[in-house]
Design a protein around this motif. Structure first.
Motif, PDB file in Angstrom:
ATOM      1  N   MET A  17       0.828  -1.201   0.000  1.00  0.00           N
ATOM      2  CA  MET A  17       0.000   0.000   0.000  1.00  0.00           C
ATOM      3  C   MET A  17       0.867   1.257   0.000  1.00  0.00           C
ATOM      4  N   LEU A  18       1.936   1.245   0.766  1.00  0.00           N
ATOM      5  CA  LEU A  18       2.820   2.412   0.810  1.00  0.00           C
ATOM      6  C   LEU A  18       3.592   2.583  -0.498  1.00  0.00           C
ATOM      7  N   ALA A  19       3.978   1.489  -1.117  1.00  0.00           N
ATOM      8  CA  ALA A  19       4.752   1.569  -2.357  1.00  0.00           C
ATOM      9  C   ALA A  19       3.879   1.979  -3.550  1.00  0.00           C
ATOM     10  N   ASP A  20       2.676   1.424  -3.626  1.00  0.00           N
ATOM     11  CA  ASP A  20       1.826   1.660  -4.792  1.00  0.00           C
ATOM     12  C   ASP A  20       0.869   2.835  -4.637  1.00  0.00           C
ATOM     13  N   GLY A  21       0.657   3.293  -3.424  1.00  0.00           N
ATOM     14  CA  GLY A  21      -0.257   4.409  -3.197  1.00  0.00           C
ATOM     15  C   GLY A  21      -1.684   4.037  -3.544  1.00  0.00           C
ATOM     16  N   LEU A  22      -2.382   4.914  -4.249  1.00  0.00           N
ATOM     17  CA  LEU A  22      -3.779   4.669  -4.589  1.00  0.00           C
ATOM     18  C   LEU A  22      -3.963   3.610  -5.667  1.00  0.00           C
ATOM     19  N   ASP A  23      -2.886   3.180  -6.294  1.00  0.00           N
ATOM     20  CA  ASP A  23      -2.985   2.120  -7.296  1.00  0.00           C
ATOM     21  C   ASP A  23      -3.125   0.740  -6.664  1.00  0.00           C
ATOM     22  N   HIS A  24      -2.803   0.606  -5.380  1.00  0.00           N
ATOM     23  CA  HIS A  24      -2.913  -0.681  -4.692  1.00  0.00           C
ATOM     24  C   HIS A  24      -4.392  -0.969  -4.418  1.00  0.00           C
TER      25      HIS A  24
END
Length: 75
Positions: free
Chosen positions: A24-31
């Protein structure tokens, strides 16, 4: 038992939660987990603002925490 929809599920809650949070932290809203967790956090904050003896922050944490838990452990 492993779920084919969750290939990284190891059965260890702490490990799975760390992997989910890191994604979630790496992908942001794309996760795929980020938006539902944010929506449930917002709903919890609104509920916390309306209920006596419950603050907005506690409602936010409870809503987001519940949805995050259900994303890691959907059963």
């Amino acid at each position: 038992m492993t779920d084919s929809r969750r290939p990284n599920d190891t059965g260890d809650f702490v490990h799975d939660a760390r992997q989910e949070l890191a994604g979630m932290l790496a992908d942001g809203l794309d996760h795929p987990s980020t938006k539902p967790v944010l929506v449930w956090g917002a709903l919890g904050a609104v509920a916390g603002a309306m209920l006596p003896f419950v603050s907005v922050g506690l409602g936010l944490a409870a809503g987001a925490g519940y949805k995050f838990y259900k994303r890691v452990r959907p059963d």
